[in-house]
Design a protein around this motif. Structure first.
Motif, short mmCIF file in Angstrom:
data_model
loop_
_atom_site.label_atom_id
_atom_site.label_comp_id
_atom_site.label_asym_id
_atom_site.label_seq_id
_atom_site.Cartn_x
_atom_site.Cartn_y
_atom_site.Cartn_z
N ALA A 100 0.84 -1.47 0.05
CA ALA A 100 0.20 -0.14 0.29
C ALA A 100 0.75 1.61 0.09
CB ALA A 100 -0.81 0.04 1.44
N CYS A 101 1.81 1.03 0.92
CA CYS A 101 2.54 2.73 1.16
C CYS A 101 3.29 2.84 -0.39
CB CYS A 101 4.25 2.31 1.80
SG CYS A 101 3.17 2.14 3.53
N GLU A 102 3.36 1.24 -1.06
CA GLU A 102 4.55 1.65 -2.50
C GLU A 102 4.23 2.06 -3.48
OE1 GLU A 102 7.54 1.15 -3.68
OE2 GLU A 102 8.30 0.35 -1.94
N ASP A 103 2.13 1.37 -3.03
CA ASP A 103 1.22 1.76 -4.35
C ASP A 103 1.15 3.83 -3.60
OD1 ASP A 103 -0.58 1.61 -6.04
OD2 ASP A 103 -1.92 1.73 -4.26
N ALA A 104 0.85 3.91 -2.99
CA ALA A 104 0.51 5.34 -2.56
C ALA A 104 1.68 6.12 -3.45
CB ALA A 104 0.60 5.82 -1.19
N TYR A 105 3.19 5.75 -2.68
CA TYR A 105 4.38 6.69 -2.73
C TYR A 105 4.41 6.75 -4.72
CZ TYR A 105 9.32 7.06 -3.09
OH TYR A 105 10.73 7.99 -3.71
N ALA A 106 4.18 5.81 -5.01
CA ALA A 106 4.33 5.87 -7.09
C ALA A 106 3.26 6.92 -7.41
CB ALA A 106 4.18 4.52 -7.87
N LYS A 107 1.58 6.80 -6.71
CA LYS A 107 0.68 7.56 -6.98
C LYS A 107 1.40 9.32 -6.77
CE LYS A 107 -2.56 4.03 -8.05
NZ LYS A 107 -3.33 3.04 -7.18
N LEU A 108 1.54 9.31 -5.82
CA LEU A 108 2.23 10.51 -5.22
C LEU A 108 3.22 11.25 -6.63
CD1 LEU A 108 1.61 10.34 -2.24
CD2 LEU A 108 -0.40 11.48 -3.16
N SER A 109 4.03 10.29 -6.47
CA SER A 109 5.44 10.64 -7.42
C SER A 109 5.22 10.84 -8.35
CB SER A 109 6.52 9.60 -7.17
OG SER A 109 6.73 9.11 -5.64
N ALA A 110 3.85 9.73 -9.40
CA ALA A 110 3.68 10.64 -11.01
C ALA A 110 2.65 11.66 -10.82
CB ALA A 110 3.08 9.04 -10.93
N ALA A 111 2.22 12.23 -9.50
CA ALA A 111 0.84 13.27 -9.90
C ALA A 111 1.88 14.67 -9.40
CB ALA A 111 0.16 13.22 -8.71
N GLY A 112 3.66 14.27 -9.00
CA GLY A 112 4.24 15.52 -8.93
C GLY A 112 4.06 15.84 -7.87
N LYS A 113 3.72 15.20 -7.11
CA LYS A 113 3.92 15.65 -5.62
C LYS A 113 4.85 15.83 -4.49
CE LYS A 113 0.43 17.37 -3.95
NZ LYS A 113 0.27 19.30 -3.56
N ASP A 114 5.90 14.38 -5.23
CA ASP A 114 7.52 13.88 -4.23
C ASP A 114 7.10 13.60 -3.19
OD1 ASP A 114 10.18 14.29 -4.03
OD2 ASP A 114 10.30 16.97 -3.94
N PRO A 115 6.67 13.03 -3.05
CA PRO A 115 6.68 12.35 -1.00
C PRO A 115 7.70 11.93 -0.74
CG PRO A 115 5.66 10.65 -3.23
CD PRO A 115 6.18 11.74 -3.72
N LEU A 116 7.57 12.06 1.00
CA LEU A 116 8.90 11.43 1.63
C LEU A 116 8.00 10.60 2.36
CD1 LEU A 116 11.47 11.18 2.43
CD2 LEU A 116 10.43 13.39 5.04
N TYR A 117 8.77 9.00 1.90
CA TYR A 117 8.40 7.78 2.48
C TYR A 117 9.05 8.01 3.83
CZ TYR A 117 7.23 2.67 1.82
OH TYR A 117 7.14 1.30 2.32
N ASP A 118 8.73 7.36 4.63
CA ASP A 118 8.96 6.93 5.81
C ASP A 118 9.25 5.62 6.17
OD1 ASP A 118 10.73 5.83 8.06
OD2 ASP A 118 9.33 7.79 9.32
N ASP A 119 10.73 4.77 4.91
CA ASP A 119 9.80 3.24 5.09
C ASP A 119 11.11 3.07 5.87
OD1 ASP A 119 12.46 4.15 3.63
OD2 ASP A 119 12.48 2.61 2.24
N THR A 120 11.34 3.48 6.77
CA THR A 120 12.84 3.03 8.02
C THR A 120 11.65 2.25 8.74
OG1 THR A 120 12.27 4.82 9.34
CG2 THR A 120 13.39 4.60 7.64
N ALA A 121 12.58 1.20 9.92
CA ALA A 121 12.24 0.11 10.59
C ALA A 121 11.99 1.41 12.31
CB ALA A 121 12.92 -0.37 11.26
N ALA A 122 11.82 2.54 12.01
CA ALA A 122 11.89 3.62 13.66
C ALA A 122 10.62 3.32 13.44
CB ALA A 122 11.97 4.94 13.60
#
Lengths: 440, 440
Positions: B362-384
């Motif tokens: 789901a995160c990857e989906d959001a990240y890809a779609k927001l990127s494609a829409a030019g929203k330049d997202p920051l995706y916190d994929d860390t283990a924090a």
């Protein structure tokens, strides 16, 4: 841009101080003005090209996974004392004392500052690999600045710094930059050859210079002719994958600068493949291990709990120097011939009769359509004579010219000129616009 | 950008040296690091914001008809001797001597250099009006640098310089910059009030400072409350038309900095309209006639054949300082709240369980779609931990957060959070993406 509202101070004569063609053309085309030995103001046309080159460099750094920061131009001397370079650097370093008698300097490079940033924030192997780059003005107090931007004192450099836990990681980082550099030069219309090089004051064992062949080059270079035609990876190249086949393809052929030249190895090449020429350095990459991290205490905790100095490399591209290199590689007697990727404007529109309503209407139409298509045209709407307009437009080297006058319009045509070839065609205005805006 | 590949060194505690909220938040959010008193390295997040502000400033300068150049940071002392400012400028000027004992300086402003450019190339009234601007690092050796970017020593400034044949033209140039400044601040989410100001070492008679009201402001300011709500021209404003009604609307209301304050005039306002507050200067414009052109011989030939010194003005915006001003104006206890126009990323995507396949998909989906829409997202994929992720994301102040975890996904929802209001909603992933990407 309408030329009447622009600032494009074309010079008819090449200033005497300019010894090489790129310097002469940059001054004549109103791209820059020298303010002091080796220090330039960038005029609008020059700045546009500089920014386009900078954008290509940035895109390829980003693509490779490097992350952009910006370090200050003024650095504290104390950091350079930690690395041992403050006294060693010599007179090329511009040393400064502030109002409180603190010793500072105008950064000629930034290994110390970036190592300081690293040691401040990074503690664990988990945070690696990391590559931080910046595109920032540097100063080297050359004893004899000359050749315009080719050997200036204040110059724009892209410098990247990689941090890895081990030699294998450091080599991957080096390969990423190697490939990013190949792609960068290719996009700028240049054939750059990686050559084994001396490491000089940066230090380390593994180093390559990227060299453009040009008769005005500063040093003698020797290489295998095959290197001129090797394929450069496309934009789909996987920077997380194994890049060593690409690097091996380039490094397995003979190529060396003067200092590293091995005449016996060169002579072993078939004669027709021996290229002995002059070269312009447009990039330099280094892998230098713990030269800075060790004395400056930039360490990371390893999986086994031990602490270890980080393994580093640095990677430079002379962004302002590239303008000179591109012009040296691409010009003719009439002036500059810009590659599309860095042309300051996508096309020129020349009005032969600004006082003729039909001509003006056609020019405005072309200007509006080219602008809407993102070609960023330069429209010469001034009252200058046609001959002067042609000469200026050839001098500044835009890829296309659309020349519009009353005679042609009466016949339903304009002149479309391709700068690189000099080819001219009489076509309808619509065809001319379509040709200029079609995808390459 | 995936956070695991980014460099975002968040600090848990505010460093002691930071006295005001913008300085504290910029250090905590990993936007910059001090390398020396008042001299900063810009870390990736800070540099992104700096570049966004710079882009807005540039667009509005271009829209007003100003033409961009780039003057060097190191200037020759001799030019400043011509204008008479070299000795007068005092200890704020960073003076430098090169290896050949030539006197130079790190430019604190550029009236002399731009006047030199003008006199080199421009000869005729026909080439006017002209406004040349640059966005370049400056240095002022402040005796006590503090408040982070608000009073640094090395700072980024946009400085424009206008050239006109007469006072009427100079006033039009002044009005253009006045309106360009109003538009610039408005786009940055700021309410900036133009106030009559002292001209200081730049000289001249007509001058306005643009001031943001903030409790941490460096000076006392006084103004008519009506000024806070006056309309700012839209992007269709005609810069070639008459801008004096706009300027008059702003300048006819009482507004003055401490030095120019007229208590009697202020007291004449109805009490409920008297605003007495602290202010942060974010811009300063000057019309100073022939102060530089006369001593430096920058003349143009007039229609009658006479020669006349050109009439000048200069117009500054502190680009790096604006970051501090925006944070002072827009933050809460949890951190920064960026206006959309300068947010370093358009949205954050927070994975609550990077080890859960459905969450990651789901995160990857959001990240890809927001990127494609030019929203330049920051995706916190860390283990924090989730708590640390929430705190960091609030601290760095992106306009939107999409928070994705296994429980919500099982119910078909994610959490959408608006940073400015703190409002949270449980919606489908598709709805969340649609909300973030919809046009404002």
């Amino acid at each position: 841009m309408r030329l009447s509202r622009y600032f494009l101070p074309i010079l008819k004569e090449a200033p005497k101080e300019a010894e090489i063609v790129s310097h002469r053309l940059m001054l004549r085309a109103g791209m820059m003005r020298q303010q002091n030995a080796g220090i330039y103001s960038w005029l609008p046309l020059g700045l546009k090209v500089l920014k386009k080159i900078e954008a290509v460099v940035r895109e390829e750094q980003d693509r490779s996974g490097a992350v952009e920061i910006l370090m200050p131009s003024i650095q504290p001397a104390d950091l350079w004392r930690e690395s041992g370079r403050y006294d060693a650097y010599g007179k090329e370093m511009l040393r400064i004392v502030d109002r409180h008698e603190r010793e500072m300097l105008y950064g000629p490079t930034a290994e110390e500052v970036v190592t300081d940033i690293f040691r401040t924030y990074v503690r664990s192997y988990r945070d690696l690999p990391l590559n931080l780059y910046n595109i920032q003005w540097k100063f080297r107090d050359e004893v004899r600045p000359r050749f315009g931007v080719m050997r200036g004192r204040e110059f724009l450099m892209k410098d990247a710094y990689s941090f890895d836990v081990d030699q294998a990681g450091a080599l991957r980082a080096y390969h990423k930059m190697f490939v990013a550099y190949l792609r960068t030069y290719k996009r700028l219309g240049l054939t750059a050859i990686p050559m084994r090089a001396d490491t000089g004051p940066i230090g380390g064992k593994l180093s390559h210079e990227f060299i453009i062949l040009a008769s005005t080059g500063e040093s003698a270079v020797f290489c295998d002719k095959d290197l001129l035609d090797l394929p450069v990876p496309g934009e789909d190249v996987d920077f997380e994958g194994d890049l060593s086949p690409v690097v091996d393809m380039f490094t397995s052929r003979y190529a060396a600068t003067d200092e590293m030249h091995d005449e016996a190895a060169f002579a072993a090449l078939p004669e027709e493949r021996r290229v002995s020429a002059r070269g312009i350095e447009v990039g330099h990459i280094f892998s230098f291990g713990t030269k800075y991290s060790e004395p400056m205490g930039a360490k990371v905790a390893m999986p086994d709990g031990s602490e270890q100095p980080v393994i580093m490399g640095s990677y430079g591209i002379g962004v302002s120097r590239l303008i000179g290199a591109i012009i040296e590689a691409s010009h003719d007697d009439a002036g500059i011939i810009w590659p599309e990727s860095v042309a300051p404007f996508g096309a020129g529109v020349i009005s032969l009769r600004p006082d003729d309503a039909a001509v003006t209407a056609a020019c405005e139409d072309a200007y509006a359509k080219l602008s809407a298509a993102g070609k960023d045209p330069l429209y010469d709407d001034t009252a200058a004579r046609p001959g002067a307009k042609f000469a200026s437009m050839d001098l500044i080297g835009l890829p296309w010219q659309i020349i519009i006058g009353p005679k042609g319009l009466a016949d339903g045509v304009v002149e479309l000129k391709r700068r690189a070839t000099g080819d001219k065609e009489l076509v309808s205005l619509e065809s001319a616009i379509a040709r200029v805006t079609e995808k390459a």
